[in-house]
Design a protein around this motif. Structure first.
Motif, mmCIF file in Angstrom:
data_model
loop_
_atom_site.group_PDB
_atom_site.id
_atom_site.type_symbol
_atom_site.label_atom_id
_atom_site.label_comp_id
_atom_site.label_asym_id
_atom_site.label_seq_id
_atom_site.Cartn_x
_atom_site.Cartn_y
_atom_site.Cartn_z
ATOM 1 N N VAL A 1 -10.144 0.708 0.341
ATOM 2 C CA VAL A 1 -9.297 -0.399 0.797
ATOM 3 C C VAL A 1 -10.250 -1.510 1.236
ATOM 4 N N VAL B 1 -8.356 7.728 3.125
ATOM 5 C CA VAL B 1 -9.111 6.887 2.147
ATOM 6 C C VAL B 1 -10.688 6.862 2.390
ATOM 7 N N SER C 1 -2.521 1.212 7.795
ATOM 8 C CA SER C 1 -2.125 2.191 6.983
ATOM 9 C C SER C 1 -3.346 2.928 6.439
ATOM 10 N N ALA C 2 -4.438 2.213 6.207
ATOM 11 C CA ALA C 2 -5.486 2.841 5.658
ATOM 12 C C ALA C 2 -6.330 3.659 6.631
ATOM 13 N N LEU D 1 -1.920 6.115 -0.819
ATOM 14 C CA LEU D 1 -3.350 6.307 -0.355
ATOM 15 C C LEU D 1 -3.834 7.379 -0.466
ATOM 16 N N THR E 1 -9.204 6.582 -2.849
ATOM 17 C CA THR E 1 -9.142 5.171 -2.793
ATOM 18 C C THR E 1 -9.948 4.659 -1.614
ATOM 19 N N ILE F 1 -13.233 1.939 3.944
ATOM 20 C CA ILE F 1 -12.577 0.815 4.502
ATOM 21 C C ILE F 1 -13.388 -0.388 4.788
ATOM 22 N N ALA G 1 -2.257 -3.530 6.378
ATOM 23 C CA ALA G 1 -2.835 -2.608 5.439
ATOM 24 C C ALA G 1 -3.881 -1.736 6.218
ATOM 25 N N VAL H 1 0.812 -1.207 -0.004
ATOM 26 C CA VAL H 1 0.008 0.135 0.133
ATOM 27 C C VAL H 1 0.686 1.238 -0.044
#
Length: 322
Positions: free
Chosen positions: A236, A258, A252-253, A230, A234, A261, A249, A225
């Motif tokens: 995820v 983003v 990170s999101a 991101l 985006t 999610i 991940a 990622v």
């Protein structure tokens, strides 16, 4: 704009080739129109066109007006009343009104401004093109109209004369877990206008034979990622059921902006996920951004139906629906 309209890039390319061009933009329309406000048609001085502003009922008139506008070096704000009969012919339930702003490149829409707009789009940077249809004042803005950017919604401001065109990067979908659901979700998402990428370090899952022609990364998810980047365009989606793969991940999101999610798993699985994230220092507000169990509750049973539920929920979140 609808998915990712390449009209600005086309207009700039034609201009750079020494050909005159104009951009025609839908600034107002009837509710059931085939093209959204912000949709564009680029018209070359030699009569070539790319894109559209309707289902075909006004394109001819727009082209004629655009060619005249190019010759006269002036902007034109066109208004067309579409009859019930003509509206039905192009797939609409009823007639109405469509307004189209025509702007010749160079003489009206500055070449430098168009180039800056195209560069921003190429760099996945949301940018606003603002024009006052009464005074002709034009500007590019960043970090403006955040609600419009999030909703991808161009339109007039309350003053009725300031038109705001939202130019967002293409939508992206990052899927962690090259599983059966992903095989169904990827083509659906692509049809809906997303540029998908699949992440899975397990070679048996992340193979070209399972995802022909798609972007596949076999790095560890947090590394993958980071490579992809991101941003607010985006989504995820986490599908592995394995915290070792999903959580890097996911973290990170959560730290990024983003817009969606989603994480596969039962209510019990999600409760364990929430506990792990809380222990890792994430706040309740951050954790509440996760849609888990993933997807709208439509009674989905098999992978294809689950993919439909996921894509529907992504769309609802993108468009600001509860």
């Amino acid at each position: 704009m609808d998915r990712f309209d390449n009209s600005p890039e086309t207009a700039l390319r034609w201009y750079d080739e020494g050909k005159s061009a104009a951009l025609a933009t839908v600034v107002e329309t009837w509710g059931s129109a085939p093209r959204r406000v912000g949709a564009q048609l680029v018209i070359g001085g030699d009569g070539r066109i790319e894109g559209s502003v309707s289902g075909g009922c006004v394109e001819g008139a727009v082209i004629v007006e655009a060619l005249e506008a190019i010759d006269e070096k002036e902007a034109r704000l066109l208004e067309f009343g579409v009859s019930d009969e003509d509206a039905f012919a192009v797939g609409l339930a009823c007639g109405g009104t469509i307004r189209v702003l025509v702007e010749p490149i160079g003489s009206v829409l500055p070449e430098a401004m168009l180039r800056e707009l195209v560069d921003a789009r190429a760099g996945r940077e949301p940018v606003i093109y603002e024009v006052n249809v009464e005074t002709g004042q034009r500007a590019l803005k960043r970090d403006a109209y955040p609600q419009r950017v999030r909703m991808d919604r161009s339109g007039f401001e309350e003053d009725g004369k300031t038109f705001v065109a939202v130019h967002n990067p293409p939508l992206r979908l990052i899927i962690v877990g090259a599983v059966h659901i992903a095989q169904a979700l990827v083509p659906m998402a692509r049809i809906a206008g997303y540029d998908p990428a699949i992440i899975d370090p397990r070679d048996a899952f992340a193979s070209d034979s399972r995802f022909p022609g798609e972007t596949i990364l076999t790095d560890w998810p947090d590394e993958a990622v980071a490579k992809l980047g991101l941003d607010v365009r985006t989504a995820v989606v986490l599908l592995t059921h394995d915290p070792k793969l999903d959580d890097p991940a996911l973290e990170s999101a959560l730290r990024a902006g983003v817009f969606y999610i989603g994480a596969l798993g039962s209510t019990r699985t999600h409760a364990k996920r929430v506990a792990r994230l809380t222990e890792a220092g994430f706040t309740k507000a951050q954790i509440d951004r996760i849609h888990g169990p993933i997807g709208l509750d439509i009674g989905a049973a098999d992978p294809s139906e689950i993919a439909v539920a996921i894509l529907a929920q992504m769309t609802a979140v993108l468009r600001g629906k509860a």
